[in-house]
Design a protein around this motif. Structure first.
Motif, mmCIF file in Angstrom:
data_model
loop_
_atom_site.group_PDB
_atom_site.id
_atom_site.type_symbol
_atom_site.label_atom_id
_atom_site.label_comp_id
_atom_site.label_asym_id
_atom_site.label_seq_id
_atom_site.Cartn_x
_atom_site.Cartn_y
_atom_site.Cartn_z
ATOM 1 N N ARG A 57 0.946 -1.236 -0.133
ATOM 2 C CA ARG A 57 0.047 0.135 0.182
ATOM 3 C C ARG A 57 1.163 1.274 0.124
ATOM 4 O O ARG A 57 0.539 2.343 -0.759
ATOM 5 N N ARG A 61 0.593 4.393 -2.354
ATOM 6 C CA ARG A 61 0.803 5.786 -1.985
ATOM 7 C C ARG A 61 1.851 6.698 -2.823
ATOM 8 O O ARG A 61 1.611 7.774 -3.046
ATOM 9 N N ARG A 62 2.880 6.138 -2.816
ATOM 10 C CA ARG A 62 3.970 6.725 -3.729
ATOM 11 C C ARG A 62 4.063 6.893 -5.183
ATOM 12 O O ARG A 62 4.690 7.456 -5.911
#
Length: 255
Positions: A57, A61-62
């Motif tokens: 996750r 997000r990156r």
């Protein structure tokens, strides 16, 4: 630069972490320009799907794009995490771990002979040849030692999925070695240490060591094929599958 391949493993350091079952969980990426880089490091149980899901996750997000293939040990909790977070990723199980597990279910007196048969399977030139070599092991050993044969059979599709990728990359896709390699330097520096009292401190140290080790990671061979891998070009037994319409157009253009 986005990843085409990911390698994942959780490797216990001799000094240990605060939590008895915690290990540095590492993801190494093969980027589209051929470089290998350490993409993520977190501490957690190797068998925990949630611990691996946290890492994946974090990659989401990156803004990291989904790779085509992830290579890891068959017993890691990462596979449940991949199904949840990166469901589109193809899965490749590590041959070293698989063969070690198979040999462990044979008597010691037979292991050398069996190893000679088993070690040929990952180096077969085609999926069909790998299946023939598998049967050459199962036929003589399966009846007397069914546990060994039964250990080889599961996840077979994930073991031979490398044939759907360029032959030039197979040596990097057979095993999770890109993770093991930088950890050799980590173990050397941490083997004399006492158990770390704080996981965060150990993780920070290991991350710094990995950044140094990363500089020595060898690039993937034939990086010119990586964009094709990333874009989903199909390969059969390591050879690019030529679209019939495109082949016709190329032949007409050359005429």
């Amino acid at each position: 630069m986005e990843p085409a391949y990911l390698w994942a493993d959780g490797i216990y350091v001799e000094a240990g972490l605060e939590k008895d079952k915690a290990a540095p969980l590492v993801i190494v990426a093969g980027l589209r320009d051929g470089r290998k880089v350490v993409l993520a490091l977190e501490a957690g149980p190797r068998e925990s799907a949630e611990a691996w899901a946290v890492i994946l996750r974090g990659l989401r997000r990156r803004g990291k794009k989904i790779p085509r293939l992830l290579i890891a040990d068959g017993h890691l909790g990462i596979w449940a995490a991949v199904a949840e977070v990166f469901a589109e990723v193809a899965e490749k199980r590590c041959w070293n771990h698989k063969l070690t597990n198979v040999l462990g279910r044979l008597p010691r007196r037979l292991q050398a002979e069996a190893r000679a048969l088993l070690k040929e399977i990952p180096y077969a030139d085609a999926r069909e040849q790998a299946e023939q070599l598998r049967d050459c092991f199962v036929d003589p050993y399966g009846a007397a030692y069914p546990a060994a044969a039964e250990t080889l059979q599961p996840d077979w599709g994930r073991m031979v999925i490398l044939y759907d990728f360029p032959k030039e990359h197979w040596k990097n896709l057979r095993i999770s070695n890109p993770v093991e390699s930088p950890f050799a330097a980590v173990r050397l520096r941490t083997s004399a240490g006492k158990r770390y009292k704080k996981v965060a401190n150990a993780t920070a140290l290991i991350w710094k060591l990995l950044m140094v080790a990363e500089r020595t990671l060898r690039r993937l061979d034939h990086p010119e094929l990586l964009p094709e891998v990333a874009f989903g070009v199909r390969f059969h037994n390591g050879v690019r599958v030529v679209d019939q319409d495109q082949q016709t157009q190329d032949e007409e253009a050359a005429a």
